[in-house]
Design an enzyme around this catalytic site. Structure first.
Site, PDB file in Angstrom:
ATOM      1  N   LYS A  35       0.798  -1.202   0.000  1.00 25.27           N
ATOM      2  CA  LYS A  35       0.000   0.000   0.000  1.00 25.27           C
ATOM      3  C   LYS A  35       0.845   1.273   0.000  1.00 25.27           C
ATOM      4  CE  LYS A  35      -1.121   1.302   3.931  1.00 25.27           C
ATOM      5  NZ  LYS A  35      -1.615   1.813   5.216  1.00 25.27           N
ATOM      6  N   ASP A 221      -4.334   8.326   3.119  1.00 29.19           N
ATOM      7  CA  ASP A 221      -3.898   6.994   3.534  1.00 29.19           C
ATOM      8  C   ASP A 221      -4.737   6.566   4.745  1.00 29.19           C
ATOM      9  OD1 ASP A 221      -2.447   4.716   3.633  1.00 29.19           O
ATOM     10  OD2 ASP A 221      -0.671   5.610   4.559  1.00 29.19           O
ATOM     11  N   GLU A 222      -4.844   5.281   4.976  1.00 31.85           N
ATOM     12  CA  GLU A 222      -5.611   4.763   6.129  1.00 31.85           C
ATOM     13  C   GLU A 222      -7.012   5.370   6.178  1.00 31.85           C
ATOM     14  OE1 GLU A 222      -4.274   2.387   7.739  1.00 31.85           O
ATOM     15  OE2 GLU A 222      -2.157   2.754   8.142  1.00 31.85           O
TER      16      GLU A 222
END
Length: 680
Positions: A35, A221-222
């Site tokens: 990722k 992100d996340e």
DNA sequence: GTTAGTTCTGTTTTT
DNA sequence: CAGAACTAAC
């Protein structure tokens, strides 16, 4: 590094994620699927295609992740953007930087500071005592949690004074007071950083337009850990263009209790019509059996997007189950197992991890490891901010930077004690309220207030001292010096050493103090280097960094020895050998989270996160009895253990007819360690 | 205004 | 059991 060659090294799904640059893009990135690589490469690729670096914004959740991403993007770009850089930061520091320019539009001053949890609690404690609650059981911690929830649900702090006092109503009553006091102190909390930014964008279209124009490419992100406020901010920033790419894994959403909304990622396709969805299911971390375990556990969750991790690395060893008699035996068994594996395969200690549900469970492991001479590092636990000596000193810096911050003034004025007690401060607080002046001002004019001369004097001289340092801290490049002088003047080190009984303890604390003072020096020097001394480094800047990035002495360096960590702190890490311990009902799933479906599913995701940290070997342990709060009680194995298929499991009995050679191996391991200790 | 006993309460915590 | 926070007596 060449982008083209790097691009060819990606698998097709990864490449699609990187090269889809326009329109909404959802990247469902399973654990260990590369990722970070995708997201960094996408930033570099956008710039490579000609996007202005400063128009690319990537937000992460931790400073560590932001730093790493910056570095990796940098090396991909090979220094091709000298002047302007893409904005890579945490959501919170992005918002802070926006607010630093715009906050005056919202009724705060530019020199606002950020309150940490401890300060929020402390403020609430004051408010609670003001309101005179006689019934017990209203803990500021609980009220804070509820207020935070109200904020995250976009509730406005309208005065809704209710008479009955259950915790809920109390929080609603206190919410507007809390918010108003915070504003009058010119401070914001972590929630406010996001919320005020959203308010700015909603109430001041001009400001929104400015940032919309600037950030043409948004990346997050996340994403599974974002909350509703963050979603709203992103939606506004994305505007009509909708160049928004989010990367995340709904199966790893483990911060729901902190306001993260799983719906953000589950409903992304609905929120942004026309979304292209890419699944990264190829796992580059773990052997097959571990992924089978992970997949079988997580498929029991109803609320998720269908995904299935794959690997081409083969099955690997089976997942080992062990049930000990009690917690001590469990810890010792793990210690022995580590010694043995280390001896047999000569792995460094750094390749082992023990994962458990709560920090409080670390103790038996620490003891067993100490006894077995196994080096280890406990991740998390008491933070830098919980250290009294740091909070005390920081409170001085806070009033100096932001004279409206009366709460920090209160703290500073009694650390060390200087004869200003609660009676005096209460009077002065009232005096300040009557005249609508700041508490600092009231301290200065203490003689006018209704208090005796012998109480007024120390208050007055304290205020004068703060003002003196306020001037000194303004001198360019002199902050470090001023801070040192301040610590001397208040004899801070003497105060600290008297506070602690043991010499050892006191010395440690003094060292912390020394480091803290030094860190301001460093900050100053660093800021001069970075900005070429054209902009002077500010105290406010230092405090921001402290609030948002924590311990200045803390490093990103690899921990030493075996890693002991909670599920939460383990996220994002990987280890060849992983032990997941204390797998018992009421611990995992935790008693207080187990309630309805939602709670259980998040607990299951925790387990999933734990399992997917393992690269090669996975051990799942529990104990038949556990000592809790000094009492030993029988336990039930975690229900999640039943979700792992038998055919990939090996159950280990303690006195497993370990072939007699096993004892010998143990002995050898022991001697090997002795030799090592004797230093060869 | 400070200190020493006493009671209370135990998850997770990227910011 | 252990640490923090509150209360009651110096």
């Amino acid at each position: 590094m060449n982008i083209k060659t790097e691009l060819n090294r990606l698998n097709p799904a990864q490449r699609e994620a990187v090269t889809t640059t326009e329109g909404p893009l959802l990247v469902l990135a399973g654990a260990g699927s590369g990722k970070t690589r995708v997201i960094t490469m996408r930033v570099a690729y956008l710039i490579h295609l000609g996007a202005l670096p400063e128009s690319v914004m990537a937000v992460t959740f931790t400073n560590k992740a932001a730093r790493e991403m910056k570095e990796r993007v940098q090396s991909l770009l090979d220094g091709r953007t000298n002047q302007n850089q893409p904005v890579i930061s945490t959501f919170h520091s992005l918002c802070l930087n926006i607010l630093k320019r715009e906050i005056e539009a919202l009724g705060y001053r530019r020199n606002f500071t950020v309150y940490d949890t401890g300060e929020q609690i402390s403020l609430l404690r004051h408010l609670l005592s003001d309101i005179r609650i006689f019934e017990k059981g209203f803990r500021p911690e609980d009220v804070l949690e509820k207020i935070s929830r109200l904020k995250n649900d976009f509730k406005s702090p309208l005065k809704s004074e209710k008479d009955e006092f259950d915790a809920e109503a109390l929080s609603e009553t206190l919410f507007p007071r809390y918010q108003e006091t915070m504003r009058s102190l010119n401070v914001v909390d972590f929630d406010d950083l996001l919320l005020l930014t959203l308010r700015l964008f909603r109430e001041h279209p001009g400001a929104l337009e400015k940032y919309r124009k600037r950030f043409r490419y948004l990346m997050v992100d996340e994403y599974q850990d974002t909350n509703k406020i963050q979603y709203e901010i992103l939606r506004l920033l994305a505007g009509e263009r909708k160049n928004i790419c989010v990367v995340g894994d709904d199966d790893q959403s483990i911060y729901g209790w902190r306001g993260a909304s799983l719906h953000n990622i589950l409903d992304f396709e609905r929120h942004f019509p026309g979304t292209r969805t890419v699944r990264l299911e190829q796992n580059y971390r773990s052997f097959g059996n571990i992924l089978v375990a992970a997949n079988s556990v997580i498929k029991n969750n109803a609320k998720r997007m269908e995904k299935c991790l794959r690997t081409d690395r083969g099955d690997g060893p089976k997942v080992c189950l062990f049930r000990a008699e009690d917690g001590e035996e469990e810890a010792q068994w793990i210690a022995d197992r580590i010694s043995r594996i280390k001896y047999e395969r000569n792995l460094p200690y750094e390749e082992f991890a023990v994962i458990y549900r709560a920090n409080t469970l670390s103790k038996p492991f620490e003891e067993a490891f100490r006894g077995s001479r196994i080096p280890y590092t406990v991740i998390g636990g008491t933070s830098y901010f919980d250290r009294k000596e740091i909070k005390d000193l920081a409170s001085y810096l806070k009033v100096i930077a932001n004279p409206l911050d009366g709460l920090s003034l209160l703290r500073a004025s009694s650390a060390p004690k200087r004869g200003i007690g609660s009676k005096t401060t209460n009077r002065l607080a009232e005096f300040a309220r009557e005249r609508s002046i700041s508490l600092l001002e009231a301290f200065k004019r203490a003689r006018e207030a209704d208090i005796g001369e012998k109480s007024a004097q120390p208050a007055r001289s304290f205020a004068l001292m703060i003002e003196k340092y306020r001037e000194l801290f303004k001198k360019r490049g002199e902050m470090g010096k001023a801070f040192r002088a301040l610590a001397e003047e208040i004899r801070f080190k003497d105060y600290i050493s008297e506070l602690y009984k043991s010499q050892e303890m006191a010395l440690k604390r003094i060292e912390n103090v020394e480091n803290f003072i030094q860190s301001l020096h460093h900050f100053e020097e660093r800021a001069f280097q970075e900005t070429g001394a054209e902009k002077k480094p500010s105290l406010q800047g230092f405090l921001e960094e402290l609030a948002l990035d924590g311990n200045p002495g803390e490093t990103d360096e690899k921990p030493f020895g075996v890693v002991l960590t909670t599920f939460h702190s383990a996220k994002g890490l990987e280890f060849p050998v992983v032990f997941i311990a204390c797998l018992e009902e009421d611990i995992l799933p935790h008693k207080k989270s187990a309630l309805p479906g939602e709670g259980i599913e998040e607990e299951r995701r925790l387990f999933y996160v734990g399992i997917t940290r393992a690269m090669r070997e996975l051990y799942l342990t529990s104990a038949q009895h556990r000592t809790k709060y000094g009492k030993k009680a029988p336990t039930t194995p975690s229900r999640f253990l039943d979700e792992i298929p038998d055919n990939i499991v090996r159950r280990i009995q303690n006195l497993e007819p370990e072939d007699p050679a096993q004892e010998e191996i143990k002995a050898k391991a022991f001697f090997a360690k002795m030799r090592e200790m004797l230093g060869d």
